[in-house]
Design an enzyme around this catalytic site. Structure first.
Site, PDB file in Angstrom:
ATOM      1  N   ARG A 119       0.295  -1.385   0.391  1.00 18.52           N
ATOM      2  CA  ARG A 119      -0.235  -0.088   0.188  1.00 18.52           C
ATOM      3  C   ARG A 119       0.492   1.425  -0.246  1.00 18.52           C
ATOM      4  O   ARG A 119       1.945   1.528   0.307  1.00 18.52           O
ATOM      5  CB  ARG A 119      -1.009   0.215   0.857  1.00 18.52           C
ATOM      6  CG  ARG A 119      -2.198  -0.890   1.449  1.00 18.52           C
ATOM      7  CD  ARG A 119      -2.977  -0.900   2.324  1.00 18.52           C
ATOM      8  NE  ARG A 119      -2.410  -1.408   3.087  1.00 18.52           N
ATOM      9  CZ  ARG A 119      -1.995  -0.851   4.461  1.00 18.52           C
ATOM     10  NH1 ARG A 119      -1.456   0.651   4.538  1.00 18.52           N
ATOM     11  NH2 ARG A 119      -1.127  -1.523   5.260  1.00 18.52           N
ATOM     12  N   LYS A 261      -9.011  -2.045   1.725  1.00 25.02           N
ATOM     13  CA  LYS A 261      -8.516  -1.056   2.487  1.00 25.02           C
ATOM     14  C   LYS A 261      -9.302   0.468   2.179  1.00 25.02           C
ATOM     15  O   LYS A 261      -9.502   0.616   3.120  1.00 25.02           O
ATOM     16  CB  LYS A 261      -6.658  -1.030   2.363  1.00 25.02           C
ATOM     17  CG  LYS A 261      -6.262  -2.239   3.233  1.00 25.02           C
ATOM     18  CD  LYS A 261      -6.651  -2.487   4.606  1.00 25.02           C
ATOM     19  CE  LYS A 261      -6.211  -2.868   6.232  1.00 25.02           C
ATOM     20  NZ  LYS A 261      -6.260  -4.662   5.173  1.00 25.02           N
ATOM     21  N   HIS A 281      -9.565  -3.272  12.647  1.00 27.67           N
ATOM     22  CA  HIS A 281      -8.870  -4.137  12.203  1.00 27.67           C
ATOM     23  C   HIS A 281      -8.543  -5.122  13.205  1.00 27.67           C
ATOM     24  O   HIS A 281      -7.687  -4.769  13.474  1.00 27.67           O
ATOM     25  CB  HIS A 281      -7.388  -3.068  12.180  1.00 27.67           C
ATOM     26  CG  HIS A 281      -6.350  -4.248  10.712  1.00 27.67           C
ATOM     27  ND1 HIS A 281      -5.144  -3.516  10.925  1.00 27.67           N
ATOM     28  CD2 HIS A 281      -6.336  -4.840   9.869  1.00 27.67           C
ATOM     29  CE1 HIS A 281      -4.600  -3.931  10.135  1.00 27.67           C
ATOM     30  NE2 HIS A 281      -5.172  -5.025   9.416  1.00 27.67           N
ATOM     31  N   SER A 299      -0.457  -4.702  10.709  1.00 24.72           N
ATOM     32  CA  SER A 299       0.223  -5.996   8.471  1.00 24.72           C
ATOM     33  C   SER A 299       1.401  -6.798   9.824  1.00 24.72           C
ATOM     34  O   SER A 299       2.208  -6.690   9.815  1.00 24.72           O
ATOM     35  CB  SER A 299       0.721  -5.289   8.051  1.00 24.72           C
ATOM     36  OG  SER A 299       0.929  -5.921   6.645  1.00 24.72           O
ATOM     37  N   LYS A 303      -3.320 -11.781  12.205  1.00 19.83           N
ATOM     38  CA  LYS A 303      -4.432 -11.656  12.487  1.00 19.83           C
ATOM     39  C   LYS A 303      -4.736 -12.574  11.305  1.00 19.83           C
ATOM     40  O   LYS A 303      -4.990 -13.927  12.222  1.00 19.83           O
ATOM     41  CB  LYS A 303      -5.170 -10.536  11.433  1.00 19.83           C
ATOM     42  CG  LYS A 303      -4.730  -9.106  13.159  1.00 19.83           C
ATOM     43  CD  LYS A 303      -5.455  -7.879  12.202  1.00 19.83           C
ATOM     44  CE  LYS A 303      -5.159  -8.149  10.824  1.00 19.83           C
ATOM     45  NZ  LYS A 303      -3.841  -7.284  11.098  1.00 19.83           N
ATOM     46  N   THR A 304      -3.271 -13.436  10.937  1.00 14.06           N
ATOM     47  CA  THR A 304      -4.405 -14.444   9.232  1.00 14.06           C
ATOM     48  C   THR A 304      -4.327 -15.793  10.002  1.00 14.06           C
ATOM     49  O   THR A 304      -4.855 -16.608  10.152  1.00 14.06           O
ATOM     50  CB  THR A 304      -4.643 -13.919   7.932  1.00 14.06           C
ATOM     51  OG1 THR A 304      -4.628 -12.580   7.611  1.00 14.06           O
ATOM     52  CG2 THR A 304      -4.762 -15.091   6.556  1.00 14.06           C
ATOM     53  N   ASP A 318      -9.309 -10.308   8.558  1.00 15.35           N
ATOM     54  CA  ASP A 318      -8.414  -8.669   8.999  1.00 15.35           C
ATOM     55  C   ASP A 318      -9.745  -7.585   9.053  1.00 15.35           C
ATOM     56  O   ASP A 318      -8.923  -6.712   9.757  1.00 15.35           O
ATOM     57  CB  ASP A 318      -8.854  -8.497   7.480  1.00 15.35           C
ATOM     58  CG  ASP A 318      -7.108  -7.260   7.602  1.00 15.35           C
ATOM     59  OD1 ASP A 318      -6.409  -7.430   7.878  1.00 15.35           O
ATOM     60  OD2 ASP A 318      -7.495  -6.256   6.396  1.00 15.35           O
ATOM     61  N   ARG A 383       1.171 -12.599  -0.957  1.00 20.25           N
ATOM     62  CA  ARG A 383      -0.279 -12.914  -0.926  1.00 20.25           C
ATOM     63  C   ARG A 383      -0.503 -13.203  -1.731  1.00 20.25           C
ATOM     64  O   ARG A 383      -0.624 -14.046  -3.488  1.00 20.25           O
ATOM     65  CB  ARG A 383      -0.534 -11.075  -0.757  1.00 20.25           C
ATOM     66  CG  ARG A 383      -0.137 -10.122  -0.577  1.00 20.25           C
ATOM     67  CD  ARG A 383      -0.774  -9.863   0.867  1.00 20.25           C
ATOM     68  NE  ARG A 383      -0.471  -8.480   2.031  1.00 20.25           N
ATOM     69  CZ  ARG A 383      -0.870  -8.705   3.506  1.00 20.25           C
ATOM     70  NH1 ARG A 383      -1.713  -9.767   4.346  1.00 20.25           N
ATOM     71  NH2 ARG A 383      -0.323  -8.142   3.908  1.00 20.25           N
TER      72      ARG A 383
HETATM   73  N1  LIG Z   1       4.567 -16.710  15.740  1.00 22.68           N
HETATM   74  C1  LIG Z   1       3.968 -15.965  14.989  1.00 22.68           C
HETATM   75  N2  LIG Z   1       2.415 -15.796  15.267  1.00 22.68           N
HETATM   76  C2  LIG Z   1       1.626 -15.539  13.650  1.00 22.68           C
HETATM   77  N3  LIG Z   1       2.436 -15.663  12.786  1.00 22.68           N
HETATM   78  C3  LIG Z   1       3.829 -15.753  12.847  1.00 22.68           C
HETATM   79  C4  LIG Z   1       4.908 -16.133  13.997  1.00 22.68           C
HETATM   80  N4  LIG Z   1       5.846 -16.773  13.106  1.00 22.68           N
HETATM   81  C5  LIG Z   1       5.985 -16.385  12.312  1.00 22.68           C
HETATM   82  N5  LIG Z   1       4.956 -15.736  11.464  1.00 22.68           N
HETATM   83  C6  LIG Z   1       4.109 -15.728  10.549  1.00 22.68           C
HETATM   84  O1  LIG Z   1       4.221 -13.759  10.109  1.00 22.68           O
HETATM   85  C7  LIG Z   1       3.124 -13.694   9.312  1.00 22.68           C
HETATM   86  C8  LIG Z   1       1.828 -12.849   9.684  1.00 22.68           C
HETATM   87  O2  LIG Z   1       0.747 -12.628   8.540  1.00 22.68           O
HETATM   88  P1  LIG Z   1      -0.142 -12.566   8.454  1.00 22.68           P
HETATM   89  O3  LIG Z   1      -1.223 -13.117   7.392  1.00 22.68           O
HETATM   90  O4  LIG Z   1      -0.973 -13.482   9.771  1.00 22.68           O
HETATM   91  O5  LIG Z   1      -0.478 -11.399   9.362  1.00 22.68           O
HETATM   92  P2  LIG Z   1      -1.952 -10.493   9.840  1.00 22.68           P
HETATM   93  O6  LIG Z   1      -1.651  -9.915  10.576  1.00 22.68           O
HETATM   94  O7  LIG Z   1      -3.163 -11.172   9.157  1.00 22.68           O
HETATM   95  O8  LIG Z   1      -1.493  -9.273   8.648  1.00 22.68           O
HETATM   96  P3  LIG Z   1      -2.689  -8.011   7.053  1.00 22.68           P
HETATM   97  O9  LIG Z   1      -2.801  -6.870   8.366  1.00 22.68           O
HETATM   98  O10 LIG Z   1      -1.472  -7.390   6.792  1.00 22.68           O
HETATM   99  O11 LIG Z   1      -3.157  -9.185   6.855  1.00 22.68           O
HETATM  100  C9  LIG Z   1       2.758 -15.744   8.288  1.00 22.68           C
HETATM  101  O12 LIG Z   1       3.879 -15.229   7.443  1.00 22.68           O
HETATM  102  C10 LIG Z   1       3.626 -15.956   9.353  1.00 22.68           C
HETATM  103  O13 LIG Z   1       3.573 -17.386   8.887  1.00 22.68           O
HETATM  104  O1  LIG Z   2      -4.194  -3.392   3.307  1.00 26.40           O
HETATM  105  C1  LIG Z   2      -2.782  -4.921   2.927  1.00 26.40           C
HETATM  106  O2  LIG Z   2      -1.828  -4.616   1.915  1.00 26.40           O
HETATM  107  C2  LIG Z   2      -3.257  -6.235   3.800  1.00 26.40           C
HETATM  108  C3  LIG Z   2      -3.466  -5.827   5.097  1.00 26.40           C
HETATM  109  O3  LIG Z   2      -3.959  -6.561   4.775  1.00 26.40           O
HETATM  110  C4  LIG Z   2      -2.820  -5.089   5.435  1.00 26.40           C
HETATM  111  O4  LIG Z   2      -1.616  -3.823   5.375  1.00 26.40           O
HETATM  112  O5  LIG Z   2      -3.627  -5.064   7.079  1.00 26.40           O
HETATM  113 MN   LIG Z   3      -4.603  -6.522   7.255  1.00 24.74          MN
END
Ligand SMILES: Nc1ncnc2c1ncn2[C@@H]1O[C@H](COP(=O)(O)OP(=O)(O)OP(=O)(O)O)[C@@H](O)[C@H]1O
Ligand SMILES: O=C([O-])CC(=O)C(=O)O
Ligand SMILES: [Mn+2]
Length: 595
Positions: A119, A261, A281, A299, A303-304, A318, A383
């Protein structure tokens, strides 16, 4: 694919333009509406005996075409408007018209977003107009755009769309709770963008699509830049929202995440202002007894990853709203990070990458079509967007009438000084929610290459529409009303920080901590006070080595460096919180670290 074609944001190098229009008309992609339109054309010609191309024939346009023509001057006689195409049709178009787009071994469509692979928060603007200006937080993220500049950019986007041979329309809902949902229309030039939003919005039924009238419309002309000489533009990229017109315009970035977003920011505005509901979020899941957990976090904090739990039904990964009727997901899909992804560590997400899913900026072998999830040549922020039903234990419809039992604030602390898990009281919950600390890791935002301490209020600063304290107060009220437990969970470094050669907390330990929270076991163990931050940390947790739980005890890089790091981070928290002190209550201010 080690050396993919770097696409630039220019219509002239845009490889999506291919093939004359006459070819398209016979390309088999015509919708029923289109076909009947051409039947009308043929009939008119037959009846009048006129040769096509002579007098302009009377053409019948679909409701959707008329609407686009009227609202946005889309030139429906020149551009083929493809309304709500099927997945298969989008695959076909993406493969024909887009450079580098391909099908991977597992059946997913993989696409490149060009120069921007994350972004662009510095290029996000909100139109300053009287219906919303008193509500908007004109703070560090929402930059004002004048209505005149809005018109220029909007016209530029529409002019660009009118130069295409075909554009796509995707209609969908944001919000699973029918009482609070908004109808969103996406108008875009790339099939990849259309498929992305088809996955990320909630998909209406065929009948609902027939007379779908959007509340908000997104014009995505991301392959075409903003004009840097337009007043207020600081680059060729512009992502702008107009709350009065209920429109969003994207120029100069093809990163698909901007669209989802953008919808999120709309929900951050509409939720509290129009319906008194709280937008967050966060991801969410639900246990077998109906207990809901919300995971807030910036990010990359997990979360995911952590909401995809074989023992719990996924509500969403998300974006959520917490209303008087419980919790609902805003989206119809998930957008997972895929860097380092493996079937062993994250089986649900790995399995969701199949026909219909959209991979972004991954590197794959052109012969075997196998994706190398460890390859970050193009970006750390690789992604995949997939429909939520691709996660087998997703809860559909994605909502729960229950209010959260557990609230987990996720952080990814690259300094290794925040404990893997701490129990928060209500003042601490507010302090950490308002602070929104994490180490920003490389990738999701343009230009971030190394971990950086960052404070992002409500764990969502780039997406907020209103002042953070408005959301914080709503959250405090809801937590109090429903008696949720709150925890701070650090998925970041343990044993030592990133700079001292520590490592990220192994996922299996983080999952064990969550299991212990959900089973109720973690509430029953002993706790000790953790210095400086005054957090309550458990002295034991099933499935986790006890010495990891307290960072001071886990630290392997020497006491001096530990003391220095913990104080440094404490100081950064205090410094950051100063800007909220005038609005925060005394107990919340006191809940911060004591350096
Ligand atoms: N202990 C841990 N807990 C969670 N995630 C971990 C851990 N160790 C490594 N990771 C890695 O960190 C990343 C977490 O990314 P995730 O997609 O869950 O983030 P998100 O909070 O959903 O972000 P976004 O808002 O950008 O989508 C993944 O690639 C995951 O494999
Ligand atoms: O929006 C994006 O590109 C990915 C995401 O979930 C974040 O940054 O929180
Ligand atoms: Mn996000």
């Amino acid at each position: 694919m080690k050396d993919p074609v770097a696409r630039t944001a220019s219509p002239y190098t845009d490889p999506t333009v291919k093939g004359p229009r006459s070819q398209q008309l016979h390309s088999g992609h015509l919708s029923e509406a289109r076909k009947s339109k051409y039947a009308v054309l043929v009939n008119t010609v037959n009846k009048t005996g006129l040769h096509p191309g002579g007098v302009q024939p009377v053409m019948e346009h679909t409701e959707l075409e008329e609407e686009l023509h009227e609202k946005a001057h889309i030139d429906y006689d020149r551009v083929a408007i493809i309304p709500n195409p099927s997945v298969a049709a989008l695959y076909e178009d993406a493969l024909v018209y887009e450079t580098g787009t391909a099908i991977t071994e597992s059946g997913a469509l993989t696409a490149y977003s060009g120069k921007k692979t994350g972004r662009s928060p510095l290029d996000k603007r909100i139109v300053k107009e009287e219906t919303s200006e008193n509500d908007i937080w004109w703070g560090p993220v929402n930059k004002p755009m004048t209505p005149e500049v809005w018109k220029i950019n909007r016209e530029r986007a529409i002019d660009y769309l009118n130069t295409r041979n075909r554009i796509y329309v995707v209609d969908g809902y944001a919000g699973w709770d029918e009482k609070y949902r908004i109808r969103v229309r996406v108008v875009c030039a790339r099939a990849y963008h259309a498929l992305f939003m088809r996955n990320m919005l909630i998909r209406p039924s065929r009948e609902e699509l027939e007379h779908f009238h959007p509340d908000y419309t997104i014009y995505n002309a991301g392959s075409f830049p903003a004009n840097r000489y337009t007043e207020g533009m600081t680059s060729g990229t512009s992502v702008a929202i107009n709350f009065a017109e209920k429109e969003m315009v994207i120029l100069g970035t093809e990163y698909a995440g901007e669209m989802k977003k953008g919808v999120f920011t709309v929900m951050f505005y509409e939720g509290p202002v129009k319906h008194n509901i709280l937008t967050l979020h966060s991801s969410a899941n639900e246990g077998k007894d109906g207990d809901v957990t919300l995971f807030f976090g910036l990010s990359g904090t997990g979360k995911t990853t952590l909401s995809a739990d074989p023992n719990r039904a996924l509500i969403g990964d998300d974006e959520h709203c917490w209303s008087d009727r419980g919790v609902f997901n805003i989206e119809g899909g998930c957008y997972a990070k895929t860097i380092g992804l493996s079937a062993e560590k994250e089986p649900d997400i790995f399995g969701a990458i199949r026909y219909g899913s959209v991979l972004e900026n991954v590197v794959f072998d052109p012969e075997t079509r196998q994706v190398d999830y460890d390859d970050s040549t193009l970006t750390e922020n690789t992604r995949c967007a997939y429909p939520i039903e691709y996660i087998s234990n997703a809860k559909i419809p994605c909502l729960s009438p229950n209010h959260p039992t557990n609230i987990i604030l996720l952080t990814c602390d690259a300094r290794g000084v925040l404990p893997p898990i701490s129990k928060l009281d209500s003042a601490q919950t507010m302090f950490h929610f308002i602070s929104g600390y994490t180490s920003k890791m490389a990738g999701t935002e343009d230009g971030v290459l190394e971990p950086q301490a960052t404070f992002s209020s409500c764990f969502a600063q780039p997406f907020l529409a209103l002042h953070p304290m408005r959301y914080a107060k709503m959250l405090a009220d809801k937590i109090e009303q429903h008696g949720a437990n709150a925890w701070l969970l650090n998925t970041g470094w343990v044993g030592a920080g990133f700079s001292q050669g520590g490592k990220r907390c192994p996922l299996k330990y983080t999952r064990a901590i969550l299991d212990a929270i959900h089973s109720g076991e973690l509430a029953k163990v002993g706790y000790e006070n953790y210095e400086v931050f005054n957090l309550q940390v458990p002295t034991s947790c099933p499935g986790v080595p006890a010495e990891l739980l307290n960072p001071k005890k886990a630290w392997t890089a020497g006491n001096d460096s530990f003391d220095r790091e913990v104080k440094k981070l404490g100081g950064l928290f205090l410094e950051n919180f100063k800007k909220y002190e005038s609005e925060a209550t005394e107990d919340v201010i006191k809940a911060g670290p004591v350096v």
